[in-house]
Design an enzyme around this catalytic site. Structure first.
Site, PDB file in Angstrom:
ATOM      1  N   VAL A 219       0.673  -1.386   0.059  1.00 30.65           N
ATOM      2  CA  VAL A 219      -0.038  -0.035  -0.175  1.00 30.65           C
ATOM      3  C   VAL A 219       0.712   1.258  -0.057  1.00 30.65           C
ATOM      4  CG1 VAL A 219      -2.009  -1.067   0.984  1.00 30.65           C
ATOM      5  CG2 VAL A 219      -0.280   0.055   2.342  1.00 30.65           C
TER       6      VAL A 219
ATOM      7  N   ASN B  28      -7.244  -2.022   5.213  1.00 29.58           N
ATOM      8  CA  ASN B  28      -7.061  -2.743   6.591  1.00 29.58           C
ATOM      9  C   ASN B  28      -5.473  -2.950   6.665  1.00 29.58           C
ATOM     10  OD1 ASN B  28      -7.515  -5.097   8.423  1.00 29.58           O
ATOM     11  ND2 ASN B  28      -6.349  -5.948   6.561  1.00 29.58           N
TER      12      ASN B  28
ATOM     13  N   TYR C 180       2.357   4.243  16.068  1.00 33.25           N
ATOM     14  CA  TYR C 180       1.079   3.727  15.945  1.00 33.25           C
ATOM     15  C   TYR C 180      -0.051   4.312  16.108  1.00 33.25           C
ATOM     16  CZ  TYR C 180      -1.960  -0.555  15.430  1.00 33.25           C
ATOM     17  OH  TYR C 180      -2.936  -1.502  15.196  1.00 33.25           O
ATOM     18  N   ALA C 181      -0.076   4.802  17.540  1.00 32.32           N
ATOM     19  CA  ALA C 181      -1.231   5.586  18.057  1.00 32.32           C
ATOM     20  C   ALA C 181      -1.517   6.819  17.488  1.00 32.32           C
ATOM     21  CB  ALA C 181      -1.104   6.169  19.652  1.00 32.32           C
ATOM     22  N   ALA C 182      -0.444   7.687  17.029  1.00 35.27           N
ATOM     23  CA  ALA C 182      -0.459   8.723  16.036  1.00 35.27           C
ATOM     24  C   ALA C 182      -1.077   8.466  14.664  1.00 35.27           C
ATOM     25  CB  ALA C 182       0.783   9.653  15.872  1.00 35.27           C
TER      26      ALA C 182
ATOM     27  N   LYS D  59      -2.946   5.773  13.902  1.00 34.42           N
ATOM     28  CA  LYS D  59      -4.380   5.403  14.130  1.00 34.42           C
ATOM     29  C   LYS D  59      -5.330   6.667  14.440  1.00 34.42           C
ATOM     30  CE  LYS D  59      -3.997   1.054  13.146  1.00 34.42           C
ATOM     31  NZ  LYS D  59      -4.303   0.377  11.805  1.00 34.42           N
TER      32      LYS D  59
HETATM   33  P1  NAD Z   1      -2.273  -9.293  10.261  1.00 33.45           P
HETATM   34  O1  NAD Z   1      -0.716  -9.023  10.742  1.00 33.45           O
HETATM   35  O2  NAD Z   1      -2.835 -10.638  10.554  1.00 33.45           O
HETATM   36  O3  NAD Z   1      -2.579  -8.703   9.101  1.00 33.45           O
HETATM   37  C1  NAD Z   1      -1.927  -7.697   8.557  1.00 33.45           C
HETATM   38  C2  NAD Z   1      -1.657  -7.789   7.169  1.00 33.45           C
HETATM   39  O4  NAD Z   1      -1.495  -6.511   6.506  1.00 33.45           O
HETATM   40  C3  NAD Z   1      -0.653  -8.697   6.813  1.00 33.45           C
HETATM   41  O5  NAD Z   1      -1.114  -9.862   5.798  1.00 33.45           O
HETATM   42  C4  NAD Z   1       0.359  -7.913   6.062  1.00 33.45           C
HETATM   43  O6  NAD Z   1       1.295  -8.602   5.237  1.00 33.45           O
HETATM   44  C5  NAD Z   1      -0.245  -6.845   5.513  1.00 33.45           C
HETATM   45  N1  NAD Z   1       0.711  -5.683   5.196  1.00 33.45           N
HETATM   46  C6  NAD Z   1       1.729  -5.161   6.001  1.00 33.45           C
HETATM   47  N2  NAD Z   1       2.305  -4.253   5.695  1.00 33.45           N
HETATM   48  C7  NAD Z   1       1.684  -3.907   4.440  1.00 33.45           C
HETATM   49  C8  NAD Z   1       1.848  -3.062   3.394  1.00 33.45           C
HETATM   50  N3  NAD Z   1       2.712  -2.213   3.227  1.00 33.45           N
HETATM   51  N4  NAD Z   1       1.078  -3.330   2.241  1.00 33.45           N
HETATM   52  C9  NAD Z   1       0.233  -4.203   1.974  1.00 33.45           C
HETATM   53  N5  NAD Z   1      -0.004  -5.296   3.155  1.00 33.45           N
HETATM   54  C10 NAD Z   1       0.660  -4.825   4.345  1.00 33.45           C
HETATM   55  O7  NAD Z   1      -3.007  -8.143  11.508  1.00 33.45           O
HETATM   56  P2  NAD Z   1      -4.212  -7.713  11.652  1.00 33.45           P
HETATM   57  O8  NAD Z   1      -4.402  -7.708  13.099  1.00 33.45           O
HETATM   58  O9  NAD Z   1      -5.322  -8.665  10.932  1.00 33.45           O
HETATM   59  O10 NAD Z   1      -4.374  -6.251  11.015  1.00 33.45           O
HETATM   60  C11 NAD Z   1      -5.065  -5.637  10.166  1.00 33.45           C
HETATM   61  C12 NAD Z   1      -5.335  -4.107  10.715  1.00 33.45           C
HETATM   62  O11 NAD Z   1      -5.757  -4.230  12.030  1.00 33.45           O
HETATM   63  C13 NAD Z   1      -4.172  -3.249  10.879  1.00 33.45           C
HETATM   64  O12 NAD Z   1      -4.520  -2.052  10.259  1.00 33.45           O
HETATM   65  C14 NAD Z   1      -3.902  -3.349  12.252  1.00 33.45           C
HETATM   66  O13 NAD Z   1      -3.177  -1.888  12.741  1.00 33.45           O
HETATM   67  C15 NAD Z   1      -5.356  -3.316  12.980  1.00 33.45           C
HETATM   68  N6  NAD Z   1      -5.751  -3.680  14.363  1.00 33.45           N
HETATM   69  C16 NAD Z   1      -5.234  -4.845  14.676  1.00 33.45           C
HETATM   70  C17 NAD Z   1      -5.576  -5.314  15.991  1.00 33.45           C
HETATM   71  C18 NAD Z   1      -5.298  -6.488  16.534  1.00 33.45           C
HETATM   72  O14 NAD Z   1      -5.261  -6.737  17.848  1.00 33.45           O
HETATM   73  N7  NAD Z   1      -5.089  -7.627  16.067  1.00 33.45           N
HETATM   74  C19 NAD Z   1      -6.239  -4.131  16.749  1.00 33.45           C
HETATM   75  C20 NAD Z   1      -6.491  -3.062  16.317  1.00 33.45           C
HETATM   76  C21 NAD Z   1      -6.160  -2.713  14.966  1.00 33.45           C
END
Ligand code: NAD
Length: 259
Positions: free
Chosen positions: A71, A97, A163-165, A167
């Site tokens: 992305v 996402n 990360y917080a900034a 989000k």
């Molecule tokens: P995950 O690690 O299972 O999936 C994240 C995916 O993003 C991975 O497949 C990774 O390859 C992909 N990714 C990373 N950098 C990328 C890039 N530059 N371009 C394209 N793809 C990329 O994690 P998740 O928990 O499913 O994360 C999904 C979203 O949810 C994220 O934005 C994360 O910050 C957010 N989130 C997660 C949690 C949690 O507890 N897991 C909580 C709050 C928010």
């Protein structure tokens, strides 16, 4: 009496782009959308992982195709959006996402680089991909954008300042674009997931997760990715046409629990 409700809860035939769809919440969202009849563009960093999710969806009877999309790459964003529209003729839904999360104290040596990388992937890439999709979302007549933020955009954990900034920025971006796109009929909403069992949290030992959840989460557990995907699904329904600019915690009550 005829049915009073008129609005559709079907996304059949819609075309959805999901970033970071090879794992966790992205993968669950891609599956759910395909199960509900959408054509899903599964995108992530790595071809083999993308292909595996496309295969799973296809095996389950859904419609999906995969693209490598970092992305943070301008060229890849443009190429993938062009290819998706070429394949299915339109683009109706974007789920921003993809994400990373790295713990870094502000005084750590590589903080500056990690700050840049985190902001690039979590925030800048979201708005740049929205820009790329915009003409197609407008042409859709019912464009839907869902940005994945985090409860780290509503509160904070030590060591996650970038990360917080980022989000918190996603929440502001969502609100601002909801206002900007209102007259084009495109809705923009965001989800703040709490603690979810995904790739991002897999290194946390199960007993630590359990202790945290018992202490902090009203529902006393981590969630599974599908539970967040259903929150996302609600925002992309045709029937959700008057819901925009909202911030939905899907966090088992983490952010409302005082004691
Ligand atoms: P995950 O690690 O299972 O999936 C994240 C995916 O993003 C991975 O497949 C990774 O390859 C992909 N990714 C990373 N950098 C990328 C890039 N530059 N371009 C394209 N793809 C990329 O994690 P998740 O928990 O499913 O994360 C999904 C979203 O949810 C994220 O934005 C994360 O910050 C957010 N989130 C997660 C949690 C949690 O507890 N897991 C909580 C709050 C928010």
């Amino acid at each position: 009496m005829a049915r009073l409700s008129k609005l559709s809860r079907s996304i059949e035939g819609k075309v959805a782009v999901v970033t970071g769809a090879a794992s966790g919440m992205g993968r669950a969202t891609a599956h759910l959308f395909a199960d509900e009849g959408a054509h899903v563009a599964v995108t992530d960093l790595d071809q083999a992982r993308v292909d595996a999710v496309v295969e799973e969806i296809t095996q389950a009877g859904g419609s999906a195709a995969g693209w490598v999309l970092d992305v943070s790459s301008r060229d890849q964003r443009a190429n993938v959006v062009g290819a998706v529209v070429e394949r299915w003729g339109h683009l109706d839904i974007l789920v921003n996402n993809a994400g990373i999360s790295i713990q870094h104290g502000v005084d750590s040596e590589d903080y500056e680089a990690e700050w840049g990388r985190t902001l690039d992937i979590l925030l800048t890439a979201q708005v740049m991909l929205i820009r790329e999709c915009l003409p197609h979302l407008e042409a859709s007549g019912a464009g839907r954008i869902v940005n994945i933020a985090s409860t780290e955009g509503l509160g904070a954990t030590k060591g996650f300042s970038a990360y917080a900034a980022a989000k918190t920025g996603v929440i502001g971006l969502t609100r601002s674009l909801a206002v900007e796109f209102g007259e084009r009929g495109i809705t923009v909403n965001c989800i703040c997931p709490g603690p979810i069992n995904t790739g991002m949290t897999q290194a946390i030992p199960a007993e630590h997760k359990a202790i945290f959840a018992r202490r902090r989460v009203a529902l006393k557990r981590y969630a599974e990715p599908e539970e967040v995907a259903h929150g996302t699904m609600n925002f992309v329904l045709p029937a959700a046409q008057y819901i925009t600019g909202t911030v939905l915690p899907v966090d088992g009550g983490l952010t409302i629990k005082n004691a």
